[in-house]
Design a protein around this motif. Structure first.
Motif, PDB file in Angstrom:
ATOM      1  N   ALA A  41       0.819  -1.210   0.000  1.00  0.00           N
ATOM      2  CA  ALA A  41       0.000   0.000   0.000  1.00  0.00           C
ATOM      3  C   ALA A  41       0.856   1.265   0.000  1.00  0.00           C
ATOM      4  O   ALA A  41       0.413   2.315  -0.477  1.00  0.00           O
ATOM      5  CB  ALA A  41      -0.943   0.002   1.197  1.00  0.00           C
ATOM      6  N   GLU A  42       2.074   1.180   0.498  1.00  0.00           N
ATOM      7  CA  GLU A  42       2.979   2.324   0.498  1.00  0.00           C
ATOM      8  C   GLU A  42       3.473   2.674  -0.897  1.00  0.00           C
ATOM      9  O   GLU A  42       3.755   3.828  -1.183  1.00  0.00           O
ATOM     10  CB  GLU A  42       4.196   2.053   1.388  1.00  0.00           C
ATOM     11  N   TRP A  47      -3.179  -0.908  -4.109  1.00  0.00           N
ATOM     12  CA  TRP A  47      -3.219  -1.697  -2.877  1.00  0.00           C
ATOM     13  C   TRP A  47      -3.618  -0.843  -1.687  1.00  0.00           C
ATOM     14  O   TRP A  47      -3.157   0.286  -1.532  1.00  0.00           O
ATOM     15  CB  TRP A  47      -1.859  -2.358  -2.624  1.00  0.00           C
ATOM     16  N   GLY A  48      -4.456  -1.411  -0.848  1.00  0.00           N
ATOM     17  CA  GLY A  48      -4.875  -0.746   0.378  1.00  0.00           C
ATOM     18  C   GLY A  48      -4.929  -1.765   1.497  1.00  0.00           C
ATOM     19  O   GLY A  48      -4.899  -2.970   1.263  1.00  0.00           O
ATOM     20  N   MET A  49      -4.998  -1.272   2.699  1.00  0.00           N
ATOM     21  CA  MET A  49      -5.085  -2.144   3.864  1.00  0.00           C
ATOM     22  C   MET A  49      -6.513  -2.134   4.383  1.00  0.00           C
ATOM     23  O   MET A  49      -7.082  -1.079   4.596  1.00  0.00           O
ATOM     24  CB  MET A  49      -4.129  -1.676   4.954  1.00  0.00           C
ATOM     25  N   SER A  50      -7.074  -3.301   4.574  1.00  0.00           N
ATOM     26  CA  SER A  50      -8.424  -3.429   5.105  1.00  0.00           C
ATOM     27  C   SER A  50      -8.385  -3.239   6.622  1.00  0.00           C
ATOM     28  O   SER A  50      -7.679  -3.969   7.325  1.00  0.00           O
ATOM     29  CB  SER A  50      -8.993  -4.810   4.780  1.00  0.00           C
ATOM     30  N   GLN A  57      -5.386  -5.553   0.255  1.00  0.00           N
ATOM     31  CA  GLN A  57      -6.434  -5.875  -0.696  1.00  0.00           C
ATOM     32  C   GLN A  57      -6.225  -5.031  -1.949  1.00  0.00           C
ATOM     33  O   GLN A  57      -6.108  -3.810  -1.859  1.00  0.00           O
ATOM     34  CB  GLN A  57      -7.791  -5.577  -0.087  1.00  0.00           C
ATOM     35  N   PRO A  58      -6.171  -5.674  -3.132  1.00  0.00           N
ATOM     36  CA  PRO A  58      -6.051  -4.893  -4.361  1.00  0.00           C
ATOM     37  C   PRO A  58      -7.407  -4.333  -4.786  1.00  0.00           C
ATOM     38  O   PRO A  58      -8.444  -4.946  -4.542  1.00  0.00           O
ATOM     39  CB  PRO A  58      -5.549  -5.918  -5.380  1.00  0.00           C
TER      40      PRO A  58
END
Length: 112
Positions: A41-42, A47-50, A57-58
């Motif tokens: 995510a960085e 990409w992110g964090m749930s 999670q893409p």
């Protein structure tokens, strides 16, 4: 799907895929191996964090050249599986793993 059934990268998650000509790359994500480091995510907008699950999670599993570089970077920085990563970027035209490709031969490096 067992290891014996996976003979190539296209065997994984392509049932509802867009045409290869439109989205030639795909992600195979071993969510069961993700431990939520957040490195992906960085470096990637895909990409992110749930907050609910605590894992990555893409937003999209299929993409084109415009999104290739940052998704490859996400795969390369993933520390899961002792540095071999749990994000795999696949070229659907050749059925080869582009990243992280720890084996160096383009074969899918999933560890189900």
């Amino acid at each position: 799907m067992s290891d014996e059934e996976i003979t190539c990268a296209s065997d994984v998650g392509s049932a509802d895929a867009p045409p290869v000509s439109e989205k030639p790359y795909k992600i195979v994500f071993e969510a069961n191996k993700c431990f939520g480091a957040g490195k992906c995510a960085e470096v990637s907008d895909n990409w992110g964090m749930s907050l609910e699950s605590g894992i990555a999670q893409p937003e999209a599993y299929f993409f084109d050249e415009d999104d290739l570089e940052h998704n490859v970077r996400a795969a390369e920085v993933c520390p899961a599986k002792k540095g071999d990563g749990c994000i795999h970027v696949i070229d659907r035209r050749t059925d080869e793993e582009i990243a992280p490709d720890p084996h160096g031969d383009g074969t899918l490096s999933v560890d189900w």
